[in-house]
Design a protein around this motif. Structure first.
Motif, PDB file in Angstrom:
ATOM      1  N   ILE A   8       0.891  -1.201   0.096  1.00 14.04           N
ATOM      2  CA  ILE A   8       0.158   0.014   0.080  1.00 14.04           C
ATOM      3  C   ILE A   8       0.838   1.172   0.081  1.00 14.04           C
ATOM      4  O   ILE A   8       1.962   1.267   0.367  1.00 14.04           O
ATOM      5  CB  ILE A   8      -0.973   0.028   1.374  1.00 14.04           C
ATOM      6  CG1 ILE A   8      -0.045  -0.072   2.570  1.00 14.04           C
ATOM      7  CG2 ILE A   8      -1.942  -1.195   1.137  1.00 14.04           C
ATOM      8  CD1 ILE A   8      -0.924   0.093   3.731  1.00 14.04           C
ATOM      9  N   GLY A   9       0.214   2.348  -0.555  1.00  9.07           N
ATOM     10  CA  GLY A   9       1.020   3.777  -0.234  1.00  9.07           C
ATOM     11  C   GLY A   9       0.307   4.616  -1.137  1.00  9.07           C
ATOM     12  O   GLY A   9      -0.860   4.592  -1.253  1.00  9.07           O
ATOM     13  N   TRP A  10       1.027   5.675  -1.628  1.00  5.37           N
ATOM     14  CA  TRP A  10       0.596   6.757  -2.291  1.00  5.37           C
ATOM     15  C   TRP A  10       1.246   6.977  -3.673  1.00  5.37           C
ATOM     16  O   TRP A  10       2.554   6.828  -3.768  1.00  5.37           O
ATOM     17  CB  TRP A  10       0.738   8.020  -1.456  1.00  5.37           C
ATOM     18  CG  TRP A  10       0.006   7.828   0.027  1.00  5.37           C
ATOM     19  CD1 TRP A  10       0.560   7.131   1.004  1.00  5.37           C
ATOM     20  CD2 TRP A  10      -1.289   8.306   0.191  1.00  5.37           C
ATOM     21  NE1 TRP A  10      -0.658   7.198   2.013  1.00  5.37           N
ATOM     22  CE2 TRP A  10      -1.393   7.928   1.453  1.00  5.37           C
ATOM     23  CE3 TRP A  10      -1.995   9.078  -0.380  1.00  5.37           C
ATOM     24  CZ2 TRP A  10      -2.802   8.404   2.207  1.00  5.37           C
ATOM     25  CZ3 TRP A  10      -3.316   9.389   0.208  1.00  5.37           C
ATOM     26  CH2 TRP A  10      -3.442   9.273   1.667  1.00  5.37           C
ATOM     27  N   PHE A  11       0.758   7.489  -4.552  1.00  7.48           N
ATOM     28  CA  PHE A  11       1.241   8.290  -5.682  1.00  7.48           C
ATOM     29  C   PHE A  11       0.621   9.591  -5.863  1.00  7.48           C
ATOM     30  O   PHE A  11      -0.463   9.852  -5.378  1.00  7.48           O
ATOM     31  CB  PHE A  11       1.162   7.544  -7.021  1.00  7.48           C
ATOM     32  CG  PHE A  11      -0.148   7.037  -7.593  1.00  7.48           C
ATOM     33  CD1 PHE A  11      -0.773   5.964  -7.082  1.00  7.48           C
ATOM     34  CD2 PHE A  11      -0.773   7.802  -8.281  1.00  7.48           C
ATOM     35  CE1 PHE A  11      -2.246   5.678  -7.552  1.00  7.48           C
ATOM     36  CE2 PHE A  11      -2.050   7.446  -8.864  1.00  7.48           C
ATOM     37  CZ  PHE A  11      -2.988   6.464  -8.552  1.00  7.48           C
ATOM     38  N   ARG A  12       1.116  10.648  -6.679  1.00 12.50           N
ATOM     39  CA  ARG A  12       0.471  11.821  -7.016  1.00 12.50           C
ATOM     40  C   ARG A  12       0.735  11.994  -8.543  1.00 12.50           C
ATOM     41  O   ARG A  12       1.516  11.461  -9.201  1.00 12.50           O
ATOM     42  CB  ARG A  12       1.245  12.673  -6.334  1.00 12.50           C
ATOM     43  CG  ARG A  12       2.759  13.070  -6.535  1.00 12.50           C
ATOM     44  CD  ARG A  12       3.381  13.946  -5.593  1.00 12.50           C
ATOM     45  NE  ARG A  12       4.733  14.099  -5.858  1.00 12.50           N
ATOM     46  CZ  ARG A  12       5.545  15.116  -5.147  1.00 12.50           C
ATOM     47  NH1 ARG A  12       5.047  15.429  -3.869  1.00 12.50           N
ATOM     48  NH2 ARG A  12       6.782  15.244  -5.437  1.00 12.50           N
ATOM     49  N   THR A  53       6.037  11.052   5.627  1.00 19.74           N
ATOM     50  CA  THR A  53       5.889   9.781   6.344  1.00 19.74           C
ATOM     51  C   THR A  53       4.624   8.901   6.109  1.00 19.74           C
ATOM     52  O   THR A  53       3.621   9.624   6.330  1.00 19.74           O
ATOM     53  CB  THR A  53       6.256  10.129   7.727  1.00 19.74           C
ATOM     54  OG1 THR A  53       7.501  10.610   7.829  1.00 19.74           O
ATOM     55  CG2 THR A  53       6.160   8.638   8.524  1.00 19.74           C
ATOM     56  N   VAL A  54       4.790   7.711   5.671  1.00 22.05           N
ATOM     57  CA  VAL A  54       3.600   6.986   5.751  1.00 22.05           C
ATOM     58  C   VAL A  54       3.260   6.077   6.985  1.00 22.05           C
ATOM     59  O   VAL A  54       4.320   5.613   7.435  1.00 22.05           O
ATOM     60  CB  VAL A  54       3.395   6.218   4.300  1.00 22.05           C
ATOM     61  CG1 VAL A  54       4.626   5.098   4.387  1.00 22.05           C
ATOM     62  CG2 VAL A  54       2.336   5.580   4.057  1.00 22.05           C
ATOM     63  N   SER A  55       2.086   5.923   7.215  1.00 25.42           N
ATOM     64  CA  SER A  55       1.796   5.158   8.408  1.00 25.42           C
ATOM     65  C   SER A  55       0.631   4.501   8.314  1.00 25.42           C
ATOM     66  O   SER A  55      -0.301   4.840   7.446  1.00 25.42           O
ATOM     67  CB  SER A  55       2.087   5.905   9.857  1.00 25.42           C
ATOM     68  OG  SER A  55       1.043   6.900   9.670  1.00 25.42           O
ATOM     69  N   THR A  56       0.289   3.332   9.007  1.00 28.28           N
ATOM     70  CA  THR A  56      -1.343   2.873   8.983  1.00 28.28           C
ATOM     71  C   THR A  56      -1.680   2.733  10.418  1.00 28.28           C
ATOM     72  O   THR A  56      -0.991   2.509  11.447  1.00 28.28           O
ATOM     73  CB  THR A  56      -0.859   1.238   8.329  1.00 28.28           C
ATOM     74  OG1 THR A  56       0.077   0.762   9.220  1.00 28.28           O
ATOM     75  CG2 THR A  56      -0.482   1.393   6.850  1.00 28.28           C
ATOM     76  N   ASP A  57      -2.910   2.512  10.344  1.00 22.34           N
ATOM     77  CA  ASP A  57      -3.775   2.156  11.803  1.00 22.34           C
ATOM     78  C   ASP A  57      -4.442   0.784  11.232  1.00 22.34           C
ATOM     79  O   ASP A  57      -5.408   0.940  10.761  1.00 22.34           O
ATOM     80  CB  ASP A  57      -4.683   3.347  12.072  1.00 22.34           C
ATOM     81  CG  ASP A  57      -5.282   2.966  13.338  1.00 22.34           C
ATOM     82  OD1 ASP A  57      -5.640   1.791  13.763  1.00 22.34           O
ATOM     83  OD2 ASP A  57      -5.872   3.748  13.900  1.00 22.34           O
ATOM     84  N   ASN A  58      -3.999  -0.121  11.603  1.00 23.58           N
ATOM     85  CA  ASN A  58      -4.669  -1.509  11.394  1.00 23.58           C
ATOM     86  C   ASN A  58      -6.104  -1.767  11.781  1.00 23.58           C
ATOM     87  O   ASN A  58      -6.685  -2.339  11.173  1.00 23.58           O
ATOM     88  CB  ASN A  58      -3.654  -2.631  11.751  1.00 23.58           C
ATOM     89  CG  ASN A  58      -2.449  -2.679  10.786  1.00 23.58           C
ATOM     90  OD1 ASN A  58      -2.147  -2.160   9.815  1.00 23.58           O
ATOM     91  ND2 ASN A  58      -1.266  -3.216  11.488  1.00 23.58           N
ATOM     92  N   LEU A  59      -6.237  -1.052  13.107  1.00 22.42           N
ATOM     93  CA  LEU A  59      -7.682  -1.436  13.607  1.00 22.42           C
ATOM     94  C   LEU A  59      -8.612  -0.529  12.773  1.00 22.42           C
ATOM     95  O   LEU A  59      -9.734  -1.350  12.710  1.00 22.42           O
ATOM     96  CB  LEU A  59      -7.593  -0.655  15.105  1.00 22.42           C
ATOM     97  CG  LEU A  59      -6.762  -1.655  16.049  1.00 22.42           C
ATOM     98  CD1 LEU A  59      -6.849  -0.880  17.450  1.00 22.42           C
ATOM     99  CD2 LEU A  59      -7.137  -3.014  16.310  1.00 22.42           C
ATOM    100  N   ASP A  60      -8.212   0.326  12.271  1.00 21.80           N
ATOM    101  CA  ASP A  60      -9.229   1.241  11.341  1.00 21.80           C
ATOM    102  C   ASP A  60      -8.962   1.203   9.957  1.00 21.80           C
ATOM    103  O   ASP A  60     -10.063   1.371   9.130  1.00 21.80           O
ATOM    104  CB  ASP A  60      -9.210   2.718  11.661  1.00 21.80           C
ATOM    105  CG  ASP A  60      -9.592   2.958  13.051  1.00 21.80           C
ATOM    106  OD1 ASP A  60      -9.132   4.258  13.644  1.00 21.80           O
ATOM    107  OD2 ASP A  60     -10.408   2.302  13.646  1.00 21.80           O
ATOM    108  N   ASN A  61      -8.032   0.110   9.582  1.00 26.21           N
ATOM    109  CA  ASN A  61      -8.067   0.027   7.994  1.00 26.21           C
ATOM    110  C   ASN A  61      -7.661   1.350   7.451  1.00 26.21           C
ATOM    111  O   ASN A  61      -8.166   1.508   6.332  1.00 26.21           O
ATOM    112  CB  ASN A  61      -8.820  -0.919   7.503  1.00 26.21           C
ATOM    113  CG  ASN A  61      -8.580  -1.594   6.183  1.00 26.21           C
ATOM    114  OD1 ASN A  61      -7.390  -2.332   6.353  1.00 26.21           O
ATOM    115  ND2 ASN A  61      -9.385  -1.735   5.509  1.00 26.21           N
ATOM    116  N   THR A  62      -6.911   2.138   8.045  1.00 29.42           N
ATOM    117  CA  THR A  62      -6.651   3.412   7.286  1.00 29.42           C
ATOM    118  C   THR A  62      -5.037   3.703   7.388  1.00 29.42           C
ATOM    119  O   THR A  62      -4.414   3.193   7.908  1.00 29.42           O
ATOM    120  CB  THR A  62      -7.158   4.440   8.463  1.00 29.42           C
ATOM    121  OG1 THR A  62      -8.523   4.400   8.526  1.00 29.42           O
ATOM    122  CG2 THR A  62      -6.846   6.022   7.725  1.00 29.42           C
TER     123      THR A  62
END
Length: 125
Positions: free
Chosen positions: A34-38, A69-78
């Protein structure tokens, strides 16, 4: 149905910060790279960051290394993209993405990848 929804874009002055969010439904971020592009209209898509599926190692574009910085919150799937020390050249539509690998980061998106509708980020000088 799989949906990725980005939020958090806006207008910010150069040097400022924004945090983008991406919430997924229909898939679990744990199961994907997962991640981001622009993308700037009229220009090629640029990979910003990708967290690999296996060891969850993270790669960043040289242009954002040390600022984003990319991060995740697994509980919220965010997933989040914290963007600091923003520059006018960071102005773009930002998309979150998920795929079997980080292939989408630098190669064309395929039917195996998912991405959202994008959120606009404008950095004024």
């Amino acid at each position: 149905e799989v949906q990725l929804v980005e939020s958090g874009g806006g207008l910010v002055q150069a040097g400022g910060s924004l945090r983008l969010s991406c919430t997924a439904s229909g898939i679990s971020f744990d199961d994907y790279a997962i991640g981001w592009f622009r993308q700037v209209p009229g220009k090629e898509r640029e990979g910003v960051s990708c967290i690999s599926k296996g060891d969850r190692s993270t790669l960043y574009a040289d242009s954002v290394q040390g600022r984003f910085t990319v991060s995740t919150d697994n509980l919220d799937n965010t997933m989040y993209l914290q963007m600091n020390r923003l520059k006018p050249e960071d102005t773009a539509v930002y998309y979150c993405a998920a795929g079997p690998t980080c292939r989408w980061y630098s190669l064309p998106l395929t039917k195996n990848d998912y991405w959202g509708q994008g959120t606009h980020v404008t950095v004024s000088s």
